[in-house]
Design an enzyme around this catalytic site. Structure first.
Site, PDB file in Angstrom:
ATOM      1  N   ASP A 116       0.809  -1.209   0.000  1.00  0.00           N
ATOM      2  CA  ASP A 116       0.000   0.000   0.000  1.00  0.00           C
ATOM      3  C   ASP A 116       0.847   1.266   0.000  1.00  0.00           C
ATOM      4  O   ASP A 116       0.409   2.308  -0.462  1.00  0.00           O
ATOM      5  CB  ASP A 116      -0.944  -0.012   1.203  1.00  0.00           C
ATOM      6  CG  ASP A 116      -2.021   1.061   1.112  1.00  0.00           C
ATOM      7  OD1 ASP A 116      -2.552   1.270   0.016  1.00  0.00           O
ATOM      8  OD2 ASP A 116      -2.314   1.688   2.144  1.00  0.00           O
ATOM      9  N   SER A 124      -5.879   6.299  -0.746  1.00  0.00           N
ATOM     10  CA  SER A 124      -6.356   5.100  -1.425  1.00  0.00           C
ATOM     11  C   SER A 124      -7.880   5.067  -1.405  1.00  0.00           C
ATOM     12  O   SER A 124      -8.507   5.368  -0.387  1.00  0.00           O
ATOM     13  CB  SER A 124      -5.815   3.847  -0.736  1.00  0.00           C
ATOM     14  OG  SER A 124      -4.415   3.866  -0.677  1.00  0.00           O
ATOM     15  N   GLN A 174      -4.748  -0.726  -7.552  1.00  0.00           N
ATOM     16  CA  GLN A 174      -5.301   0.218  -6.582  1.00  0.00           C
ATOM     17  C   GLN A 174      -5.614   1.531  -7.290  1.00  0.00           C
ATOM     18  O   GLN A 174      -4.804   2.040  -8.061  1.00  0.00           O
ATOM     19  CB  GLN A 174      -4.326   0.491  -5.439  1.00  0.00           C
ATOM     20  CG  GLN A 174      -4.885   1.404  -4.366  1.00  0.00           C
ATOM     21  CD  GLN A 174      -3.905   1.656  -3.239  1.00  0.00           C
ATOM     22  OE1 GLN A 174      -3.288   2.717  -3.166  1.00  0.00           O
ATOM     23  NE2 GLN A 174      -3.728   0.675  -2.358  1.00  0.00           N
TER      24      GLN A 174
END
Length: 311
Positions: free
Chosen positions: A228, A252, A302
């Site tokens: 991430d 995100s 993502q």
């Protein structure tokens, strides 16, 4: 760097000449801290769990942390021998590191070889993440993998510690001394400035800074945690931005992962990244993850909010 936004990445410009290195012996063991937050505790009713948070500059929960916790919680409700092969999650609100995370797992289906689970993560009754994951027993089948790109070995690439370890600043300390991961950008990072030329490709070596237990659910969750922090960097790289771009705001929005094979996050993994598109204040980052032998172990995508001030 999910859910961090600009406030979690205070500018490092004013400290780039500060050469007072933080004392790493004064900080908690980052591997022990990582394992502690992923060891979700059973709640008062079946299918519920609670978890703590890692401290983070800006006071917001790191998105990779909560999606990894949601995966661990879901994995603890499936029949033995079934491991996650995919997840799809949405980040709904920024979390507060001072508030425990409540996890509720919904058992959607247990088939003959697959199990599906939905996990909701909440704080004070407000949802911060909704995720669905699929688990499968080990089975034989068609087997092929794309080749890994030809890149320098990780030992020949500058690390985040090399780049920022000397900086006496909370953000620099968090991503170096306090981080559980050794991160090495092939061709240079975006920590202190943009790339020399804008392109939507990025290659990064990463591994945990110490050994992890031989638990495949844990390793797959740790991969979700680790990725991430770099997933939206190809978007920034393509746009000629860096983490120090004034007024930059990044968060995100959603996250998807597919695990193709067993993975060891305490050995070097190569992230081959791209950004197919950016528009409307959003950007898409994609990654293929290879182990050091060149085998594809995971694929990730993502989308995130990426905003900069307009004149």
């Amino acid at each position: 760097m999910a859910r961090g936004g600009a406030r979690a990445r205070e500018t490092l410009v004013r400290v780039t000449d500060a050469r007072t290195a933080p004392d790493p012996t004064s900080a908690p063991d980052p591997i022990a801290a990582l394992l502690a937050v992923l060891d979700v505790a059973p709640g008062t009713t079946p299918g519920t769990f609670t978890a703590t948070n890692l401290p983070k500059p800006g006071g917001r929960v790191f998105g990779g942390q909560v999606i990894a916790q949601a995966l661990v919680a879901a994995g603890r409700t499936v029949p033995g021998g079934r491991l996650p092969h995919s997840l799809h999650g949405y980040f709904l609100r920024a979390g507060d590191v001072a508030t425990p995370v409540d996890l509720a797992v919904e058992e959607l289906r247990d088939g003959r070889s697959f199990s599906a689970r939905r996990t909701h993560a909440a704080q004070d009754g407000e949802p911060i993440l909704s995720m669905i994951a699929s688990f499968q027993e080990e089975q034989d089948g068609v087997d092929h993998t794309e080749p890994a790109p030809d890149v320098p070995e990780p030992e020949d690439v500058e690390s985040a510690m090399d780049r920022m370890g000397h900086l006496d600043h909370p953000v620099a300390r968090f991503w170096t001394h306090q981080s559980a991961f050794d991160v090495r950008h092939v061709g240079g990072s975006l920590y202190l400035g943009p790339a020399p030329s804008p392109e939507g490709r990025q290659r990064v070596w990463m591994r945990a800074k110490g050994p992890l237990p031989a638990d495949q659910l844990l390793h797959r969750a740790v991969l979700a945690f680790a990725c991430d922090q770099i997933m939206l960097e190809p978007v920034l790289r393509r746009a000629g931005l860096s983490w120090l771009t004034p007024g930059l705001s990044v968060a995100s929005l959603d996250h998807a992962m597919w695990w193709h094979r067993d993975v060891r996050v305490d050995d070097w993994l190569l992230f081959d990244q791209s950004s197919p598109s950016a528009q409307g204040g959003r950007g898409l980052g994609a990654a293929r993850v290879f182990d050091r032998s060149g085998t594809l172990v995971a694929s990730i995508a993502q989308e995130g909010m990426v905003r900069i001030p307009t004149a």
